[in-house]
Design a protein around this motif. Structure first.
Motif, short mmCIF file in Angstrom:
data_model
loop_
_atom_site.label_atom_id
_atom_site.label_comp_id
_atom_site.label_asym_id
_atom_site.label_seq_id
_atom_site.Cartn_x
_atom_site.Cartn_y
_atom_site.Cartn_z
N GLU A 165 40.86 38.82 28.96
CA GLU A 165 41.15 39.15 30.28
C GLU A 165 39.82 38.80 31.16
OE1 GLU A 165 44.60 42.39 29.75
OE2 GLU A 165 42.51 43.23 29.62
N ALA A 166 40.13 39.42 32.27
CA ALA A 166 38.99 39.05 33.51
C ALA A 166 37.75 39.44 33.18
CB ALA A 166 39.34 40.15 34.74
N THR A 167 36.66 38.55 33.08
CA THR A 167 35.26 38.63 32.85
C THR A 167 34.63 38.40 33.79
OG1 THR A 167 35.26 36.09 31.96
CG2 THR A 167 35.61 37.73 30.44
N TYR A 168 33.34 38.95 33.93
CA TYR A 168 32.39 38.67 35.28
C TYR A 168 31.16 38.45 34.65
CZ TYR A 168 36.50 41.11 37.12
OH TYR A 168 37.47 41.56 37.62
N GLY A 216 27.44 38.14 30.81
CA GLY A 216 28.61 38.62 31.20
C GLY A 216 29.35 39.55 30.52
N SER A 217 30.53 39.91 30.89
CA SER A 217 31.27 40.87 29.79
C SER A 217 31.28 40.33 28.61
CB SER A 217 32.73 40.60 30.48
OG SER A 217 32.88 40.89 31.96
N TYR A 218 31.49 41.57 27.78
CA TYR A 218 31.31 41.51 26.16
C TYR A 218 30.08 40.90 25.80
CZ TYR A 218 36.50 41.51 26.99
OH TYR A 218 37.57 41.79 27.55
N ASP A 219 28.97 41.56 26.38
CA ASP A 219 27.61 41.25 26.00
C ASP A 219 27.33 39.68 25.98
OD1 ASP A 219 25.00 41.69 25.41
OD2 ASP A 219 25.33 42.20 23.12
N ASP A 220 27.88 38.94 26.55
CA ASP A 220 28.30 37.44 26.62
C ASP A 220 26.85 36.77 27.30
OD1 ASP A 220 28.54 34.78 26.44
OD2 ASP A 220 30.54 34.85 27.46
N HIS A 240 25.35 34.07 22.65
CA HIS A 240 25.95 35.33 21.80
C HIS A 240 27.11 36.12 22.56
CE1 HIS A 240 26.14 39.91 20.94
NE2 HIS A 240 25.86 39.59 19.84
N ARG A 241 28.04 36.53 21.95
CA ARG A 241 29.20 37.19 22.40
C ARG A 241 29.93 38.08 21.60
NH1 ARG A 241 34.51 34.45 24.97
NH2 ARG A 241 35.02 34.23 22.80
N ASP A 242 30.00 39.40 22.00
CA ASP A 242 30.82 40.44 21.12
C ASP A 242 32.27 40.03 20.92
OD1 ASP A 242 28.66 41.70 20.45
OD2 ASP A 242 29.04 43.29 22.10
N VAL A 243 32.82 40.48 20.03
CA VAL A 243 34.30 40.15 19.92
C VAL A 243 34.92 40.90 20.98
CG1 VAL A 243 36.35 40.31 18.36
CG2 VAL A 243 33.93 39.51 17.49
#
Length: 815
Positions: A804-807, A217-221, A246-249
């Motif tokens: 904020e909104a994540t997908y 998902g969002s932020y390379d999650d 793994h998730r980006d800041v």
């Protein structure tokens, strides 16, 4: 989207009651929700009176996508072990929220910090990788290893007293139980707010099975987990599960590149069950995490001290301009043995565990681009050994038709602290700043009291150039012994009485407390006095329940729980002090109901908690150290809660399910006349340990609201499942509502979280021939700004917003 009306929860409840009334006027069908099918090897292997966490073999909601499952994953009959034995959720006279792995997946819950979205009355945050958990207003905001949480967390029957590293991915999960209210009798020390019981999958003796889950998902999650279980013979089975996240800041870091968050772990279990009476499991778990995480923060409300050095303007939302890289790394290693042996008339369970937690953290204390103050601890640690023996009645016990009981012994041996913690300080620059600010307020009086804020250190560090790095060490050892007994007697066919109690004898010792100079390894400048304290406690419980039929349960409970006292271990220029134990006395009336041919489940409770010597955290360089705790004299919490699961159109649309829950809390300090905090005009710290002494005494916080306790919370969801030839489609929308609350006991406006609402949704397709589900999801779809944490220190109010909104998209495959 901002919610400002405190009537929102009442409107939700009224809407629920109106719906119930309307439904009662419709002629109901006699059809019932199909009972869940047992999981593989359930019926043959679950003992009659299993101990906590053996219920992974019990008939909880069926394995994902079983053909016999209810029409929706949002409806399930959960077997819980809230009283250390298998019972249906609706038969337990305790307020419990329980979720199988399948339901958590349906609700999009994949880590502990998401649990409040489906559990009103629970708040679960994280700060520098330490979990901050509150249930019904009882919790702790401490993030130092010498202090325990007020909500006891158990994983596979093993008590996890230290918060570091808990706020991580669940991994291969069987179910989660959230027990509300004091659980001092059966769950022991530090369960004053309640308990979270996490049960992971155990190896199956019946057949090989497994699952794979991946989401992006969002932020390379990227989140991934794997589980496989293989029977080695009729009596041996082995399972292994792993996770990698793994998730980006999601914050913009102006002065350096913040490190992405990475978590990885593995859990292995070997099971030996030569017959239906003996079940032994050996387990090993290792989980590692690293990255900026919640060590990252931003300057939200600069105090006058920062304005003196030109840092009076905070950065924009989702931006941080700190100069010292934020970093946090945790490694948790657990080894355990769990054995259950069923004898004629008695079932025994033995749980032995060894835990080792290492935490490394670096953070910018002043939250600015200036090199004023920063912390790092290369060796924050907790080492723990526990042993528990449980003795449970079973179907062959004397009086089994009217009496069941559990008794046992518990032992804990631990060591925790910082050895060392390093404090980088622009000492003389800071001393001049503090003196300038204090003099502008108090004039010449400051000169009569202030011999230099860091004078005990300066006299030994010499007159060299600023800055310096101070090395402080603090370690607390604990030995605890406990015995417990609880029994439930059936007085009539409909009335039962439960009596229980737990006796605990605990010794806590401050075994290391010193300050040294980073430039001179192993040099000790100040050795603070060492201390020890022994406390003995008895926590009783009384419950009377009335069950007129299979669908109704009413209960009343009076109970008490005890949270251990401890020592402040971050001491820089004054010695440690003992923070007294915390005691909670609770009264609760509750009801559990299933109506309209069990198409409606409605549970609720009203309660009052009285708290003595509530432990409260304080942050200030001018309070003897940097992080410390103190006691509020008394606090009181009154509240009510409910949760409802309803299939209003079961005859026509069995796949439609509505879930609504709500909580109301009136939580305040009733006696807190020496509270610590910051003057909202001058920004100077005040309190009993303040460096300026009588110029800045403690203030009366009596009547203030208890920290991180919103007056109301509510959650609701609507889902629909369509059965297709080769599978099904599921769609769901959910909404979480929280009233405003404060992150500090002072209730300052800078540390306030305004009311907020969070909207989420998902659509999934399950392809039955492949046992595969694909889900598209969105969270916080309205871009609501709300905080994961806020904290006040000498320089500013720091905080971290939730994303904020994540997908994203998620793939689950079972085999």
């Amino acid at each position: 989207m901002r919610v400002t009306s405190a009537t929102a929860l009442a409107l939700v409840a009224l809407g629920s009651l109106s719906s119930i009334s309307a439904r009662a006027q419709v002629e109901g069908s006699s059809a019932e929700v199909p009972p869940p099918a047992p999981t593989a090897d359930t019926a043959a292997e679950a003992p009659v009176a299993p101990a906590a966490d053996t219920a992974a073999e019990a008939p909880v909601a069926p394995a994902a996508e079983s053909a016999a499952r209810p029409s929706s994953r949002f409806v399930e009959e959960v077997i819980v072990t809230a009283q250390k034995r298998e019972e249906k959720l609706q038969d337990v006279p305790i307020s419990v929220s329980a979720f199988s792995a399948d339901t958590l997946d349906a609700k999009g819950i994949n880590n502990p910090t998401d649990l409040p979205l489906v559990t009103p009355g629970l708040t679960y945050a994280s700060l520098v990788s330490y979990a901050k958990i509150y249930i019904r207003g009882v919790g702790t905001d401490a993030f130092v290893p010498s202090f325990d949480m007020s909500v006891a967390t158990y994983v596979d029957g093993v008590y996890m007293p230290y918060a570091s590293g808990l706020a991580q991915d669940f991994g291969a999960l069987e179910r989660i139980e959230v027990l509300k209210g004091p659980q001092g009798t059966l769950f022991g020390r530090n369960a004053t707010g309640g308990a979270i019981n996490i049960i992971t999958k155990k190896p199956s003796l019946a057949n090989a099975e497994g699952e794979v889950g991946v989401s992006y998902g969002s932020y390379d999650d990227l989140q991934s987990k794997t589980y496989i279980s293989v029977p080695l013979s009729d009596t041996f089975a082995f399972s292994v599960s792993g996770l990698y996240d793994h998730r980006d800041v999601y914050y913009k870091s102006v002065n350096y590149d913040a490190q992405s968050d990475i978590a990885k772990g593995v859990r292995g279990k070997l099971r030996f069950s030569p017959n239906e009476d003996l079940d032994i499991i050996l387990g090993a778990t290792k989980i590692e995490s690293q990255g900026a995480g919640t060590a990252l923060g931003a300057n939200l409300a600069p105090k006058p001290l920062l304005k003196l050095v030109g840092q009076g303007t905070p950065p924009p939302d989702y931006t941080t301009n700190i100069n010292d890289p934020a970093y946090s790394a945790n490694t948790t290693t657990i080894y355990q043995l769990d054995g259950t042996w069923t004898l004629p008339g008695l079932t025994t369970r033995t749980i032995l565990a060894s835990q080792n937690v290492k935490a490394v953290t670096a953070l910018d204390f002043d939250e600015t681009p200036l090199p004023l103050v920063s912390f790092s601890h290369p060796n924050g640690f907790s080492k723990l050994k526990t042993a528990e023996l449980q003795l449970l009645s079973n179907e062959d016990s004397w009086g089994a038709d009217w009496l069941n009981y559990i008794g046992g012994l518990y032992y804990l041996d631990s060591s925790a602290g910082y050895d060392p913690l390093e404090l980088y300080v622009g000492v003389r620059q800071l001393q001049d700043l503090f003196r300038t600010q204090a003099t502008s307020v108090f004039g010449s009086l400051v000169g009569q009291l202030d011999q230099g804020i860091f004078s005990p250190l300066l006299s030994q560090l010499g007159t060299g150039p600023s800055p310096v790095t101070v090395v402080t060490r603090g370690v607390v050892d604990t030995k605890s012994y406990a015995g417990f007994l609880q029994g439930t007697a059936k007085l009539t066919d409909t009335i039962s009485l439960t009596l229980g109690g737990r006796y605990q004898d605990e010794k806590r010792s401050l075994v290391k407390s010193s300050v040294g100079n980073y430039l001179v390894p192993n040099e000790v400048l100040i050795n603070f006095p060492l201390q020890s304290t022994t406390k003995k406690n008895f926590s009783p419980k009384f419950t009377l329940d009335f069950k007129p039929n299979d669908d109704l349960l009413f209960y009343g409970t009076a109970s008490q729980a005890f949270k251990s006292g401890s020592y402040n271990i971050v001491n820089i220029y004054t010695g440690s002090n003992y923070v007294k134990p915390e005691t909670v006395t609770s009264f609760e009336l509750g009801a559990k109901t299933e109506l309209f041919d069990r198409k409606l489940r409605l549970n609720g409770a009203i309660f009052q908690n009285g708290i003595k010597d509530l432990q409260v955290q304080v942050l200030s360089l001018t309070a003897g150290g940097a992080v410390s705790l103190e006691n509020a004299g008394k606090a009181r919490i009154r509240g009510a809660e409910f949760d409802m699961t309803w299939q209003p159109l079961f005859e026509f649309a069995p796949g439609f399910v509505a879930n609504i829950g709500g909580s109301y809390l009136d939580a305040k300090y009733t006696r807190f006349d020496q509270g610590s905090g910051y003057d909202e005009t001058t920004g100077l710290f005040f309190g009993p340990r303040a460096i300026l002494g009588p110029l800045t005494p403690g203030r009366d916080f009596s009547g203030n609201r208890i920290t991180q306790t919103p007056e109301y919370t509510a959650s609701s969801s609507a889902s629909y499942s369509w059965d297709l030839t080769n599978g099904s489609i599921e769609a769901s929308a959910d909404y979480y509502l929280s009233g405003n609350f404060y992150f500090t006991a002072q209730n300052s406006q800078d540390a306030k979280q305004p009311a907020y609402g969070v909207l989420g949704a998902h659509v999934s397709y399950f392809y039955k021939p492949w046992s595969t589900r694909v889900t598209v999801f969105g969270k916080n779809l309205t871009n609501e700004h709300y905080f994961l944490y806020k904290l006040e220190d000498d320089f500013t109010t720091a905080g971290l917003l939730q994303p904020e909104a994540t997908y994203g998209v998620r793939l689950n495959w079972t085999f």
